[in-house]
Scaffold this motif. Structure first.
Motif, PDB file in Angstrom:
ATOM      1  N   LEU A 241       0.827  -1.205   0.000  1.00 38.36           N
ATOM      2  CA  LEU A 241       0.000   0.000   0.000  1.00 38.36           C
ATOM      3  C   LEU A 241       0.864   1.258   0.000  1.00 38.36           C
ATOM      4  N   ARG A 242       1.944   1.247   0.752  1.00 37.94           N
ATOM      5  CA  ARG A 242       2.837   2.419   0.782  1.00 37.94           C
ATOM      6  C   ARG A 242       3.398   2.684  -0.604  1.00 37.94           C
TER       7      ARG A 242
ATOM      8  N   ALA B 209       2.059   1.917  -3.357  1.00 36.91           N
ATOM      9  CA  ALA B 209       0.962   2.343  -4.244  1.00 36.91           C
ATOM     10  C   ALA B 209       0.425   3.721  -3.880  1.00 36.91           C
ATOM     11  N   GLY B 210       0.912   4.297  -2.771  1.00 39.10           N
ATOM     12  CA  GLY B 210       0.443   5.613  -2.364  1.00 39.10           C
ATOM     13  C   GLY B 210      -0.937   5.591  -1.744  1.00 39.10           C
ATOM     14  N   VAL B 211      -1.318   4.449  -1.143  1.00 47.39           N
ATOM     15  CA  VAL B 211      -2.636   4.315  -0.514  1.00 47.39           C
ATOM     16  C   VAL B 211      -2.428   4.165   0.992  1.00 47.39           C
ATOM     17  N   PRO B 212      -3.112   4.936   1.826  1.00 52.85           N
ATOM     18  CA  PRO B 212      -2.958   4.809   3.283  1.00 52.85           C
ATOM     19  C   PRO B 212      -3.330   3.410   3.752  1.00 52.85           C
ATOM     20  N   SER B 213      -2.633   2.926   4.768  1.00 51.24           N
ATOM     21  CA  SER B 213      -2.891   1.575   5.248  1.00 51.24           C
ATOM     22  C   SER B 213      -4.254   1.437   5.905  1.00 51.24           C
ATOM     23  N   ASP B 214      -4.869   2.555   6.322  1.00 48.31           N
ATOM     24  CA  ASP B 214      -6.191   2.478   6.926  1.00 48.31           C
ATOM     25  C   ASP B 214      -7.292   2.845   5.931  1.00 48.31           C
ATOM     26  N   ALA B 215      -6.957   2.891   4.634  1.00 51.34           N
ATOM     27  CA  ALA B 215      -7.938   3.295   3.622  1.00 51.34           C
ATOM     28  C   ALA B 215      -8.967   2.193   3.385  1.00 51.34           C
ATOM     29  N   TRP B 216     -10.143   2.616   2.941  1.00 51.86           N
ATOM     30  CA  TRP B 216     -11.174   1.717   2.442  1.00 51.86           C
ATOM     31  C   TRP B 216     -11.177   1.841   0.927  1.00 51.86           C
ATOM     32  N   ILE B 217     -11.342   0.722   0.240  1.00 49.35           N
ATOM     33  CA  ILE B 217     -11.284   0.743  -1.219  1.00 49.35           C
ATOM     34  C   ILE B 217     -12.407  -0.091  -1.817  1.00 49.35           C
TER      35      ILE B 217
ATOM     36  N   LEU C 124      10.085  -6.787  -3.558  1.00 56.58           N
ATOM     37  CA  LEU C 124      10.003  -5.353  -3.270  1.00 56.58           C
ATOM     38  C   LEU C 124      11.224  -4.882  -2.481  1.00 56.58           C
ATOM     39  N   ASP C 125      11.762  -5.751  -1.648  1.00 59.43           N
ATOM     40  CA  ASP C 125      12.959  -5.385  -0.905  1.00 59.43           C
ATOM     41  C   ASP C 125      14.181  -5.294  -1.824  1.00 59.43           C
ATOM     42  N   ASP C 126      14.201  -6.109  -2.882  1.00 55.11           N
ATOM     43  CA  ASP C 126      15.308  -6.082  -3.837  1.00 55.11           C
ATOM     44  C   ASP C 126      15.189  -4.918  -4.826  1.00 55.11           C
TER      45      ASP C 126
ATOM     46  N   SER D  47      12.684   0.764  -6.067  1.00 54.02           N
ATOM     47  CA  SER D  47      12.072   1.864  -6.811  1.00 54.02           C
ATOM     48  C   SER D  47      10.767   1.462  -7.491  1.00 54.02           C
ATOM     49  N   VAL D  48      10.357   0.210  -7.355  1.00 57.74           N
ATOM     50  CA  VAL D  48       9.119  -0.252  -7.997  1.00 57.74           C
ATOM     51  C   VAL D  48       7.929   0.133  -7.136  1.00 57.74           C
ATOM     52  N   ASN D  49       7.049   0.932  -7.703  1.00 55.57           N
ATOM     53  CA  ASN D  49       5.834   1.356  -7.006  1.00 55.57           C
ATOM     54  C   ASN D  49       4.628   0.906  -7.831  1.00 55.57           C
ATOM     55  N   LEU D  50       4.163  -0.304  -7.575  1.00 56.09           N
ATOM     56  CA  LEU D  50       3.034  -0.863  -8.324  1.00 56.09           C
ATOM     57  C   LEU D  50       1.743  -0.163  -7.935  1.00 56.09           C
ATOM     58  N   PRO D  51       0.998   0.383  -8.886  1.00 51.09           N
ATOM     59  CA  PRO D  51      -0.343   0.864  -8.570  1.00 51.09           C
ATOM     60  C   PRO D  51      -1.200  -0.293  -8.066  1.00 51.09           C
ATOM     61  N   LEU D  52      -2.136   0.000  -7.199  1.00 50.55           N
ATOM     62  CA  LEU D  52      -2.924  -1.060  -6.581  1.00 50.55           C
ATOM     63  C   LEU D  52      -3.693  -1.904  -7.598  1.00 50.55           C
ATOM     64  N   PRO D  53      -4.294  -1.312  -8.653  1.00 51.16           N
ATOM     65  CA  PRO D  53      -4.974  -2.178  -9.629  1.00 51.16           C
ATOM     66  C   PRO D  53      -4.034  -3.211 -10.239  1.00 51.16           C
ATOM     67  N   TRP D  54      -2.794  -2.800 -10.547  1.00 54.59           N
ATOM     68  CA  TRP D  54      -1.854  -3.739 -11.132  1.00 54.59           C
ATOM     69  C   TRP D  54      -1.368  -4.752 -10.101  1.00 54.59           C
TER      70      TRP D  54
END
Length: 557
Positions: free
Chosen positions: A202-203, A205-213, A295-297, A300-307
């Motif tokens: 989520l981080r 993807a730029g989405v708050p961890s307490d978000a509702w989707i 992701l640890d390796d 710089s990869v920031n996957l959008p949540l849909p993807w």
């Protein structure tokens, strides 16, 4: 032509050349919603959004919530897919060696057609000693609530003079399996890892961890499907496997598009190319590298949540053959769970997701389960002899058979004998259910039965304390270091084996894949040549006919 036969997500048109790397439109759309909208919304099934409780940092999603999240993603995936996943042979995700054809469990649809229940662990005890090289546990699940939910069935387990039918309302048949969804909500060891992985996704993807989707299909004609909003953490933890399964090649192709570092983008593009296939295997599949490790390796990869929902491995259920009898273990599901652990090529410790998840559950813990019909079935007539060959946890369905036959005898059925060949490494450390088999193997026990089969009885000169109908093979107990396998025992008891086959016995083989099923088949053919007077070709043809008519059944994993 392309309008009639559109490309799948990520497919390239050969006419565009190898350099074409543009992504297709993602199949899913994700929208972050306000808490107020989530609390007031009602979906098309009448479920109020406020059913999804607001989580705080100290809380974890419950098992029903995680199951509902998985079911929601199944509905969205079906609506977004060009081909309904339920008709595909296999789904994605990891495989931890459970006794499964994972294809039967990979396309869940919770509801009347395939119910999933929050059941409770009653017992979780080791079957092997601490010195055993392979840990196996006996797990008992309380299934009383599953019957109350209206999923009971009428089960036929045999025939014979006494009828041999299980009471109406039995939840399952001997030979069936239980599907277990390894939700992290009740496993303390898995909670923190899964929650941390979900938060990192989520981080990025730029989405708050307490978000509702809300997640919806992003395809023509499917985008209007209404699904309830739920906490993003719940949806990710219930639907995605970020800590165990390895992603597929398309994951790396998509990730390359969302890498901001030039070196990482180049590396991921290479992994996704034909030239990088071998290096991708060495990095990914051979090491069983998970998404969170990826992701640890690649920081710089920031996957959008849909993807992320599109390409990350799904959390898949695993199947375990039931080792209980519906007649002898009312409202209980017994599982013989072999824990899967190994080291990768570079010495990294790995473990099977679901087997180790079950091993960590204490009595009272909840677990998401449902029944899946099996492929092994008791003969329709209780007077049909049986020959059983099993190794390790492959003993599970035949423990079910033995207990069911004991119940059938108590109801008045006349039983034919059952000859069991069981293989493990050491009698002292991993002879599973040894005490029970000793009772079944008594002179007038269930294995001996009530119907005489000429030539099948134990030899008259057999030791009084030796095996009668339960014949074990301990491959590592010989003082001289020689190996003793079930195939050796089949050949040693060849005259009895052929007498039972000539009398119409049904043959069952269960255990791990590899050489065992083929070696057992070769042993039976050798018996047919030596004791049945057949040549090699006729022996093969004989067992091929048995296979074709359902008299020779194999379950291997």
């Amino acid at each position: 032509m392309r309008a009639k036969y559109p490309l799948r997500d990520g497919e390239r048109d050969p006419a565009d050349g190898e350099e074409a790397t543009a992504l297709e439109r993602c199949r899913y759309s994700v929208e972050v919603v306000d808490d107020a909208d989530a609390a007031d919304g009602v979906d098309k099934r009448g479920n109020k959004g406020k059913w999804w409780r607001k989580h705080v940092a100290s809380e974890m999603p419950t098992t029903p919530e995680l199951c509902a999240a998985a079911a929601l993603m199944d509905r969205v995936a079906r609506a977004a897919a060009r081909v309904d996943p339920r008709i595909l042979r296999r789904g994605g995700g990891g495989d931890d060696g459970a006794s499964t054809d994972d294809a039967r469990a990979s396309t869940r649809r919770f509801g009347p057609e395939n119910p999933c229940f929050e059941t409770t662990i009653l017992m979780n005890a080791p079957l092997t000693s601490k010195e055993s090289s392979h840990e196996v546990r006996h797990v008992v699940i309380d299934a009383s609530g599953m019957g109350d939910a209206g999923t009971t069935t009428t089960t036929t387990t045999g025939g014979g003079e006494g009828g041999g039918r299980s009471p109406k309302g039995c939840l399952y048949s001997p030979g069936d399996s239980v599907a277990v969804l390894p939700t992290p909500g009740t496993s303390t060891g898995g909670q923190k890892a899964c929650a941390a992985a979900a938060e990192e996704l989520l981080r990025r993807a730029g989405v708050p961890s307490d978000a509702w989707i809300t997640v919806r299909p992003n395809v023509d004609g499917g985008g209007d499907a209404l699904e309830p909003a739920m906490p993003a953490m719940t949806l990710i933890m219930g639907a995605l496997d970020l800590t165990s399964a390895s992603p597929r090649r398309y994951f790396f192709e998509v990730a390359a598009h969302f890498a901001s570092d030039a070196a990482e983008k180049e590396r991921l593009t290479y992994f996704a190319s034909a030239e990088g296939r071998d290096d991708l295997y060495r990095y990914n599949e051979r090491e069983r590298r998970s998404v969170i490790e990826f992701l640890d390796d690649f920081k710089s990869v920031n996957l959008p949540l849909p993807w992320a929902f599109r390409v990350a491995p799904r959390l898949r259920a695993r199947l375990f053959s039931l080792s209980s009898s519906p007649s002898s273990h009312a409202n209980e599901l017994h599982c013989t769970v072999s824990l899967v652990k190994w080291k990768t090529h570079y010495g990294r410790a790995r473990e099977g997701l679901c087997s180790n998840y079950l091993a960590r559950l204490a009595p009272g813990a909840s677990v998401a389960t449902w029944i899946v019909p099996g492929t092994l079935r008791l003969p329709p007539d209780a007077s049909t002899p049986m020959i059983v060959v099993c190794t390790g946890s492959g003993v599970a369905p035949f423990r079910s058979f033995a207990h069911e036959r004991a119940a059938m005898r108590a109801r008045g059925d006349k039983l034919a004998p059952t000859l069991v060949f069981f293989g493990c490494r050491h009698r002292e450390h991993d002879c599973l259910y040894e005490r029970e088999w000793a009772v079944f193997d008594e002179p007038r026990g269930v294995l001996a039965g009530d119907v005489d089969v000429p030539g099948a009885a134990p030899p008259a000169d057999a030791p009084a304390d030796g095996p009668r109908w339960f014949v074990p093979a301990f491959s590592r107990d010989a003082p001289d270091g020689s190996k003793d396998y079930v195939t050796h025992r089949i050949i040693a008891h060849g005259a009895r084996v052929w007498a039972m086959i000539a009398a119409g016995a049904s043959v069952y083989v269960a255990g791990s894949t590899g050489r065992m099923p083929e070696d057992v088949s070769d042993a039976f053919e050798a018996v047919a040549v030596r004791h049945g007077g057949l040549d090699a070709a006729a022996a093969r043809a004989h067992f091929a006919r048995m296979d074709a008519t359902g008299k020779y059944s194999v379950e291997a994993w």
